[in-house]
Structures are given as structure tokens and as C-alpha cells.
Design a protein around this motif. Structure first.
Motif, PDB file in Angstrom:
ATOM      1  N   GLY A  89      -1.084   0.062  -6.710  1.00  0.00           N
ATOM      2  CA  GLY A  89      -0.753  -0.180  -5.310  1.00  0.00           C
ATOM      3  C   GLY A  89      -1.979  -0.567  -4.498  1.00  0.00           C
ATOM      4  N   GLU A  90      -3.093   0.104  -4.766  1.00  0.00           N
ATOM      5  CA  GLU A  90      -4.332  -0.242  -4.075  1.00  0.00           C
ATOM      6  C   GLU A  90      -4.781  -1.657  -4.434  1.00  0.00           C
ATOM      7  N   LEU A  91      -4.661  -2.007  -5.707  1.00  0.00           N
ATOM      8  CA  LEU A  91      -5.019  -3.362  -6.119  1.00  0.00           C
ATOM      9  C   LEU A  91      -4.098  -4.393  -5.474  1.00  0.00           C
ATOM     10  N   ALA A  92      -2.789  -4.064  -5.392  1.00  0.00           N
ATOM     11  CA  ALA A  92      -1.832  -4.989  -4.784  1.00  0.00           C
ATOM     12  C   ALA A  92      -2.118  -5.166  -3.296  1.00  0.00           C
TER      13      ALA A  92
ATOM     14  N   ASP B 214       0.830  -1.208   0.000  1.00  0.00           N
ATOM     15  CA  ASP B 214       0.000   0.000   0.000  1.00  0.00           C
ATOM     16  C   ASP B 214       0.864   1.258   0.000  1.00  0.00           C
ATOM     17  N   SER B 215       1.843   1.327   0.921  1.00  0.00           N
ATOM     18  CA  SER B 215       2.711   2.514   0.986  1.00  0.00           C
ATOM     19  C   SER B 215       3.627   2.592  -0.226  1.00  0.00           C
TER      20      SER B 215
ATOM     21  N   TRP C 172      -5.677  -7.627 -11.645  1.00  0.00           N
ATOM     22  CA  TRP C 172      -6.555  -6.618 -12.236  1.00  0.00           C
ATOM     23  C   TRP C 172      -5.779  -5.430 -12.791  1.00  0.00           C
ATOM     24  N   GLY C 173      -4.514  -5.319 -12.388  1.00  0.00           N
ATOM     25  CA  GLY C 173      -3.679  -4.261 -12.946  1.00  0.00           C
ATOM     26  C   GLY C 173      -3.520  -4.393 -14.450  1.00  0.00           C
ATOM     27  N   PHE C 174      -3.442  -5.632 -14.950  1.00  0.00           N
ATOM     28  CA  PHE C 174      -3.301  -5.831 -16.393  1.00  0.00           C
ATOM     29  C   PHE C 174      -4.559  -5.379 -17.132  1.00  0.00           C
ATOM     30  N   THR C 175      -5.723  -5.610 -16.535  1.00  0.00           N
ATOM     31  CA  THR C 175      -6.970  -5.121 -17.135  1.00  0.00           C
ATOM     32  C   THR C 175      -6.993  -3.594 -17.152  1.00  0.00           C
ATOM     33  N   THR C 176      -6.517  -2.987 -16.063  1.00  0.00           N
ATOM     34  CA  THR C 176      -6.429  -1.521 -16.000  1.00  0.00           C
ATOM     35  C   THR C 176      -5.544  -0.984 -17.112  1.00  0.00           C
ATOM     36  N   PHE C 177      -4.409  -1.637 -17.333  1.00  0.00           N
ATOM     37  CA  PHE C 177      -3.505  -1.203 -18.390  1.00  0.00           C
ATOM     38  C   PHE C 177      -4.157  -1.350 -19.770  1.00  0.00           C
ATOM     39  N   ALA C 178      -4.908  -2.414 -19.982  1.00  0.00           N
ATOM     40  CA  ALA C 178      -5.576  -2.604 -21.266  1.00  0.00           C
ATOM     41  C   ALA C 178      -6.605  -1.502 -21.520  1.00  0.00           C
ATOM     42  N   LEU C 179      -7.364  -1.145 -20.487  1.00  0.00           N
ATOM     43  CA  LEU C 179      -8.354  -0.069 -20.642  1.00  0.00           C
ATOM     44  C   LEU C 179      -7.681   1.266 -20.922  1.00  0.00           C
ATOM     45  N   ALA C 180      -6.549   1.504 -20.274  1.00  0.00           N
ATOM     46  CA  ALA C 180      -5.814   2.744 -20.533  1.00  0.00           C
ATOM     47  C   ALA C 180      -5.322   2.785 -21.977  1.00  0.00           C
ATOM     48  N   GLY C 181      -4.866   1.651 -22.496  1.00  0.00           N
ATOM     49  CA  GLY C 181      -4.431   1.605 -23.888  1.00  0.00           C
ATOM     50  C   GLY C 181      -5.547   1.932 -24.860  1.00  0.00           C
ATOM     51  N   LEU C 182      -6.727   1.378 -24.616  1.00  0.00           N
ATOM     52  CA  LEU C 182      -7.863   1.661 -25.494  1.00  0.00           C
ATOM     53  C   LEU C 182      -8.304   3.117 -25.378  1.00  0.00           C
ATOM     54  N   GLY C 183      -8.256   3.668 -24.168  1.00  0.00           N
ATOM     55  CA  GLY C 183      -8.602   5.079 -23.990  1.00  0.00           C
ATOM     56  C   GLY C 183      -7.636   6.003 -24.716  1.00  0.00           C
ATOM     57  N   GLY C 184      -6.348   5.694 -24.645  1.00  0.00           N
ATOM     58  CA  GLY C 184      -5.360   6.496 -25.347  1.00  0.00           C
ATOM     59  C   GLY C 184      -5.548   6.438 -26.849  1.00  0.00           C
ATOM     60  N   ALA C 185      -5.871   5.244 -27.370  1.00  0.00           N
ATOM     61  CA  ALA C 185      -6.091   5.092 -28.813  1.00  0.00           C
ATOM     62  C   ALA C 185      -7.265   5.937 -29.277  1.00  0.00           C
ATOM     63  N   LEU C 186      -8.365   5.905 -28.523  1.00  0.00           N
ATOM     64  CA  LEU C 186      -9.544   6.678 -28.903  1.00  0.00           C
ATOM     65  C   LEU C 186      -9.247   8.175 -28.884  1.00  0.00           C
TER      66      LEU C 186
END
Length: 450
Positions: free
Chosen positions: A398-401, A58-59, A408-422
Motif C-alpha cells: 500500500g505504501e508503494l502504491a 494508502d488507506s 516494486w511490489g513484485f521485487t518485494t515478493f521475490a525477496l520474501a520468497g528467497l527469505g522463506g526458502a533460506l
């Protein structure tokens, strides 16, 4: 008679060769930037095992966000300080600051002092990147803007590989603190070279009223002599006016889209740089393998930047950035599965090819949106606002960890990639909409994107 009233002196052709001295010095500075950013992720597993320090998942995520919050402040304030000090001295100050922060981390006896050291490092790191990008874009041939940007940013990944090498060798043998002592080297190596060899920006010199010096630097490096239109605005009022210019009709819709794309890209870059080893360790891979994934993804980043720069000079930085973001999202989803070790190395390397250059091509795309006089302000705000993604990424993972949900961090990264593309895909349409669907003169480096 003033030199400004005389014909320009003979000057060398404006090619990649003439920009090489500036590119090489900025490359060195960004190399140490990449080393400092990646040091934390490279030694985090060792720090979590050090019970005397008291670091928890967390820290650890919170401290990663302190670093990037310092970067946000540094990126947004560097432009104003440049008015007083110039870009060269601001680069020196940035390198000195993140070296001092690394020394503070090396001697820290508790989490609070260590976090303060990372915040100080972030202040220096935040100012360095936009300054180096602005310098290289100013000195680069217009039709090689994306390629030059890509070459510059390879240094970040060489720095990341150096940090990983230190994490794999020095940390197990001598302890994680010695890795942060290595982070003091930039002040000893880069600072003297920058002070002695790096020229000042002709545009900044002109904005400060030093016309003769501005012309001399331009002639020396084969650049067109700067004009008042190309010079960045000076002073607080000038900076405010420069920000207002980012929202003129032609760019008022493109600017927030660039900010959003940069947010998504930097969430990916700093989230992965901070947490990839620990996420892979939590997925069941060994400690050395988990740290070495950071080395592999940075190696992929170097290859990706060399490819992306050349492809973007031909097909446009906007198009390349969008495709690269989508491919990054696909790679992140593949990493969520526990694949055989050899296959995982390949997926990590290929994801690195797309991940880092997707963000760098967002920077290159700013040349298709902003005029010469707006370049520094536009790039500074794209990187500065994007740093909020760099703050959110390490904190969120860190919160997920902390809750045992690293996967779930990998899912977060995938969503960020799609958001950046759009977001980056919509930039050309936003420019057309802003000018009412009519054609307007293209910016100098339009061949770098759009």
C-alpha cells in the motif's frame, strides 16, 4: 468400569477415508475463509472508484493490515479459548465472527467503519486456520499428513476463486457492497453443519478430563486412543508450559526458523491476495483482466497443493517448501515485466502453483519438529507469528502504491520468497544442531517432511 480400563473397541482402519468427514467440514470452513480474505482484493478497484467511500491506495493498504492484525490476535488467542470452548465451538465462533465483520463492511459508510469490519473479520479468520489445520492433522493418518494438509488448503483457493467470481460479476452489476453481503453466507451454511456433524478433538476432550468421550471419538474415526502425553496442555499455565516446550533443545533453533518462513510465506499470500489486481491494473492491464488474475492465481494454487502434498509425502515438506519458495520468487520477478496478456496469464497461474503451497508445506513441516503434545501450540505460533508477515505485506505494498511504485511490489515478493526458502532450508540442520548432532526418535509424521 471406565471405558479407559477396557480393551479398545473394534475400530475402522485409520485411512484417508476415515478422516473424510472431518476433512470435508474443515474444507468448507476454510473455503469461506479464502472467500472472505480474497473479497477485499477482488473488489478493491471498484472501491477505489467509489468516491463516496473515500478509499485511497494508502488507506486501502492500511485496512488490509487491520485485517491481518486482527488475524494475528485471533491466531494467538484461539488456543486459550479452546481450553474453555473446545475446537468445534471455536470454529463456529470464528466463522460467525468473520461473517459479522463482512456484514459490517457491507453497511459501512466511511473508511473507518469499513476498516473496523475488516478487523472483526480478521479476528475470526485468524483463529479458524490453525484450528482447522490442527483438527485435520490430528485425525489424518501420519503418513498422509502433507497430502491431507494440501487437500484441506485447496479449499482456500476455491474460496478465493469464488470471491473473484463475485468481484467480476456481482460488483459491476450491483455494487461492491453486495459482494460483502455474500460474505454473510458462512454463518448461514457452515455454522449449522459444524455444530451438528463435526466431532470434538480427542486430545482436547482428554485434556478437559473427558476420557470416555475422547476414547469414543477416537474409536469412531479409527484413531489411536489419546494418551496424557498427546493431550494439549490446558489453562494459562499449561499454555505457557507448551510455549516453553517449543524451545526445548531439539527445537529451540528450528522454531524461530519456522516462524521466519511463515512470516515470508504469509507476506506473499496476503500481499498478493490484497494487491495483485490493483498492481496489475497499474501495470497497464484492463480492470476485468486485472481482477481475473486473482482467479487464475488461485486456480494455480489448487493445482499446486495437490502436487505439493503428494510430492512432500515422498520427499519431505521441508525440501518441497524451499524449492517452491524459490520458484515463487522467479515468478514474481517475471510479473514485473509487462508481458503479452496470454503469457501473463500463464506466468500468474504457474506462480500460483508454487506460491500458496510453499506456505502450506511450512505448516506440514511442523510435524517433523514438534511432538504430538506440542502440535497445536507449535502450529498456532507458526501461524500466529507468521501473521505479522500478513500485516506487513498489505501495508508495505500500500505504501508503494501510494507513492506510485507498485512495480516494486513484485521485487518485494521475490525477496520474501528467497527469505522463506533460506529459513525453511535451515530447519533440518537446526534440529540436528539442537540435539547435538545425535539422532533422536522422529516425530509421528516425520515422513511428511525433513
Amino acid at each position: 468400569m471406565s471405558r479407559s480400563l477396557t480393551p479398545p473397541a473394534p475400530r475402522p482402519p485409520h485411512t484417508l477415508r476415515t478422516v473424510f468427514p472431518v476433512l470435508a467440514l474443515c474444507w468448507l470452513a476454510v473455503f469461506f475463509d479464502g472467500m472472505d480474505v480474497n473479497i477485499y482484493g477482488a473488489v478493491m478497484p471498484h472501491m477505489l472508484d467509489d468516491t463516496g467511500l473515500g478509499l485511497t491506495p494508502d488507506s486501502a493498504g492500511t485496512i488490509g493490515s487491520w485485517t491481518t492484525f486482527g488475524m494475528l490476535i485471533g491466531a494467538l488467542t484461539a488456543g486459550n479459548l479452546t481450553d474453555w470452548l473446545g475446537r468445534r465451538l471455536m470454529l463456529v465462533a470464528s466463522v460467525s465472527l468473520f461473517s459479522a465483520g463482512s456484514a459490517l463492511c457491507a453497511v459501512a459508510g466511511d473508511v473507518a467503519l469499513f476498516g473496523a469490519g475488516r478487523f472483526v473479520s480478521g479476528l475470526g479468520l485468524g483463529g479458524l486456520m490453525p484450528l482447522c489445520l490442527a483438527m485435520v492433522l490430528e485425525f489424518a493418518p501420519p503418513r498422509r499428513a502433507a497430502l491431507t494438509t494440501g487437500l484441506l488448503m485447496t479449499s482456500y483457493h476455491f474460496g478465493g476463486m469464488a470471491a473473484t467470481g463475485l468481484g467480476l460479476t456481482l460488483a459491476p452489476a450491483a455494487g461492491w457492497r453486495w459482494v460483502f453481503w455474500a460474505g454473510v453466507l458462512p454463518a448461514l451454511i457452515a455454522v449449522p453443519l459444524l455444530l451438528r456433524l463435526l466431532p470434538e478433538s480427542p486430545g482436547v476432550l482428554l485434556a478437559r478430563g473427558e476420557r470416555d468421550k475422547a476414547d469414543a471419538v477416537a474409536d469412531r474415526f479409527g484413531l489411536p486412543r489419546p494418551t496424557e502425553v498427546a493431550a494439549p496442555a490446558a489453562g494459562a499455565a499449561g499454555r505457557l508450559a507448551a510455549v516453553r516446550e517449543l524451545f526445548r533443545p531439539e527445537s529451540r533453533w528450528a522454531t524461530p526458523l519456522l516462524w521466519l518462513a511463515s512470516f515470508c510465506g504469509l507476506l506473499l499470500v496476503y500481499g498478493i491476495s490484497t494487491w495483485l489486481p490493483q498492481m496489475m491494473r497499474a501495470s497497464g492491464y484492463g480492470l476485468n483482466s486485472s481482477v481475473s488474475f486473482l482467479l487464475v492465481i488461485n486456480a494455480g494454487g489448487i493445482v499446486g497443493l495437490l502436487i505439493a502434498g503428494r510430492v512432500a509425502d515422498r520427499f519431505g515438506a521441508v525440501r518441497v517448501s524451499a524449492i517452491w519458495f524459490v520458484l515463487t520468487a522467479a515468478g514474481a520477478l517475471l510479473l514485473k515485466a509487462h508481458l503479452p496478456l496470454g503469457v501473463t496469464y500463464v506466468v500468474v497461474a504457474v506462480t500460483g502453483v508454487w506460491l500458496f503451497s510453499a506456505q502450506v508445506m511450512v505448516y506440514a513441516a511442523t510435524n517433523t519438529v514438534y511432538r504430538d503434545s506440542e502440535r497445536a501450540a507449535g502450529l498456532g505460533w507458526v501461524t500466529g507469528v507468521g501473521r505479522t508477515g500478513a500485516v506487513v505485506g498489505p501495508w508495505l505494498i500500500g505504501e508503494l502504491a501510494a507513492s506510485g511504485n507498485e512495480s516494486w511490489g513484485f521485487t518485494t515478493f521475490a525477496l520474501a520468497g528467497l527469505g522463506g526458502a533460506l529459513a525453511i532450508c535451515l530447519v533440518p540442520a537446526a534440529r540436528r544442531f539442537g540435539r547435538g548432532g545425535t539422532k533422536a526418535p522422529a516425530p509421528v509424521a516425520a515422513s511428511a517432511g525433513s
